[in-house]
Design an enzyme around this catalytic site. Sequence first.
Site, PDB file in Angstrom:
ATOM      1  N   ASP A   1      -3.768  -4.613   2.779  1.00 43.48           N
ATOM      2  CA  ASP A   1      -3.369  -5.530   1.550  1.00 43.48           C
ATOM      3  C   ASP A   1      -3.802  -6.902   1.847  1.00 43.48           C
ATOM      4  O   ASP A   1      -2.710  -7.300   2.047  1.00 43.48           O
ATOM      5  CB  ASP A   1      -2.653  -5.122   0.165  1.00 43.48           C
TER       6      ASP A   1
ATOM      7  N   GLY B   1       5.903  -3.348  -5.986  1.00 44.48           N
ATOM      8  CA  GLY B   1       7.328  -2.956  -6.917  1.00 44.48           C
ATOM      9  C   GLY B   1       6.722  -3.648  -8.221  1.00 44.48           C
ATOM     10  O   GLY B   1       7.670  -3.505  -8.743  1.00 44.48           O
TER      11      GLY B   1
ATOM     12  N   ASP C   1      -3.299   3.395  -5.981  1.00 47.12           N
ATOM     13  CA  ASP C   1      -2.844   2.533  -4.945  1.00 47.12           C
ATOM     14  C   ASP C   1      -1.713   1.991  -6.691  1.00 47.12           C
ATOM     15  O   ASP C   1      -1.933   0.767  -7.176  1.00 47.12           O
ATOM     16  CB  ASP C   1      -3.142   1.480  -4.461  1.00 47.12           C
TER      17      ASP C   1
ATOM     18  N   HIS D   1      -7.619  -3.167   1.845  1.00 48.55           N
ATOM     19  CA  HIS D   1      -8.175  -2.441   0.764  1.00 48.55           C
ATOM     20  C   HIS D   1      -8.187  -4.873   0.682  1.00 48.55           C
ATOM     21  O   HIS D   1      -7.115  -5.340   0.490  1.00 48.55           O
ATOM     22  CB  HIS D   1      -6.540  -2.160  -0.121  1.00 48.55           C
TER      23      HIS D   1
ATOM     24  N   GLY E   1       2.105   1.323  -8.021  1.00 48.09           N
ATOM     25  CA  GLY E   1       3.421   2.301  -8.598  1.00 48.09           C
ATOM     26  C   GLY E   1       3.631   3.619  -8.177  1.00 48.09           C
ATOM     27  O   GLY E   1       4.237   4.399  -8.854  1.00 48.09           O
TER      28      GLY E   1
ATOM     29  N   HIS F   1      -2.203   1.032   5.044  1.00 47.16           N
ATOM     30  CA  HIS F   1      -2.872   0.030   4.064  1.00 47.16           C
ATOM     31  C   HIS F   1      -2.467  -0.922   4.325  1.00 47.16           C
ATOM     32  O   HIS F   1      -1.351  -1.527   4.362  1.00 47.16           O
ATOM     33  CB  HIS F   1      -2.523   1.031   2.384  1.00 47.16           C
TER      34      HIS F   1
HETATM   35  C1  DX5 Z   1      -1.391  -4.914  -5.710  1.00 44.46           C
HETATM   36  C2  DX5 Z   1      -1.095  -4.172  -4.216  1.00 44.46           C
HETATM   37  C3  DX5 Z   1      -0.017  -2.792  -4.263  1.00 44.46           C
HETATM   38  C4  DX5 Z   1       0.781  -2.501  -3.035  1.00 44.46           C
HETATM   39  C5  DX5 Z   1       1.647  -1.261  -3.497  1.00 44.46           C
HETATM   40  O1  DX5 Z   1      -2.380  -5.495  -5.303  1.00 44.46           O
HETATM   41  O2  DX5 Z   1      -2.750  -3.304  -3.262  1.00 44.46           O
HETATM   42  O3  DX5 Z   1      -0.922  -1.545  -5.504  1.00 44.46           O
HETATM   43  O4  DX5 Z   1       0.076  -2.305  -2.084  1.00 44.46           O
HETATM   44  O5  DX5 Z   1       2.521  -1.631  -3.676  1.00 44.46           O
HETATM   45  P1  DX5 Z   1       4.016  -0.538  -4.377  1.00 44.46           P
HETATM   46  O6  DX5 Z   1       3.633   0.555  -3.726  1.00 44.46           O
HETATM   47  O7  DX5 Z   1       5.291  -1.349  -4.033  1.00 44.46           O
HETATM   48  O8  DX5 Z   1       3.105  -0.633  -6.055  1.00 44.46           O
HETATM   49 ZN    ZN Z   2      -3.746  -1.340  -1.804  1.00 47.53          ZN
END
Ligand code: DX5
Ligand code: ZN
Length: 218
Positions: free
Chosen positions: A38, A148, A178, A69, A180, A36
Amino acid sequence: MKTNHALAAPSLLAANFGNLAAAAESIKDAGAQWIHIDVMDGHFAPNLSFGPKTVQDLRPLTSLVLDCHLMVDNPLDFVQSFAGAGADYFTFHVEAARHSNRVIQAIKAAGMKAGVCVVPGTPVNVLEEILGELDLVLVLSVNPGYGGQKMIPTALEKLTKLKAIRSERAYKYLISIDGGITTGNAALAREKGADILVAGSAFFEAADKKAVIQELEA
Ligand code: DX5
Ligand code: ZN
């Protein structure tokens, strides 16, 4: 149980940006099939991260699915560059696109799979007219910008709704969540309807990454 199976998509947002090749390798070694990515523009999301060059440089290093994403304004502007870079999925925010149907058509014409994402404050009903066109629906379970964070539980009900609509209308999209996601709440997310579990911190902070993938996917 088969119906509850999901695929994990570790998010590079939690990786060491100085060594993304090693991060991609660790994802493969752990047994995951998706990566994934971001993408943030400092406008739609209050942070900066990766761009098409990141995808272009990772593409020859891995055969895993590159699940991009895009937390960016004007996502249509980036369709061609991500397609050229070798992205597999291009998922944009419905909140950031004035003409979401047009963006979906452009993504498909460029040879990528089309995904749409909703932030926690956006209900999935707004997707009604485009769900039949989508390869993936991403439910963001934190506010965009940072890894996080703690999962916002209302996101789970969106999974259930999306799953019900998909079976009622015989749509084909994958349902992804996606933000938490941990080994502690993965089973619940799967049960509610997630096919893909994105996990950044839970994956990269773990010593035993293989075990994390197994627990996420179960
Ligand atoms: C938010 C991102 C996060 C990330 C996930 O902008 O899209 O959600 O990838 O990170 P964790 O798994 O640490 O919440
Ligand atoms: Zn994401």
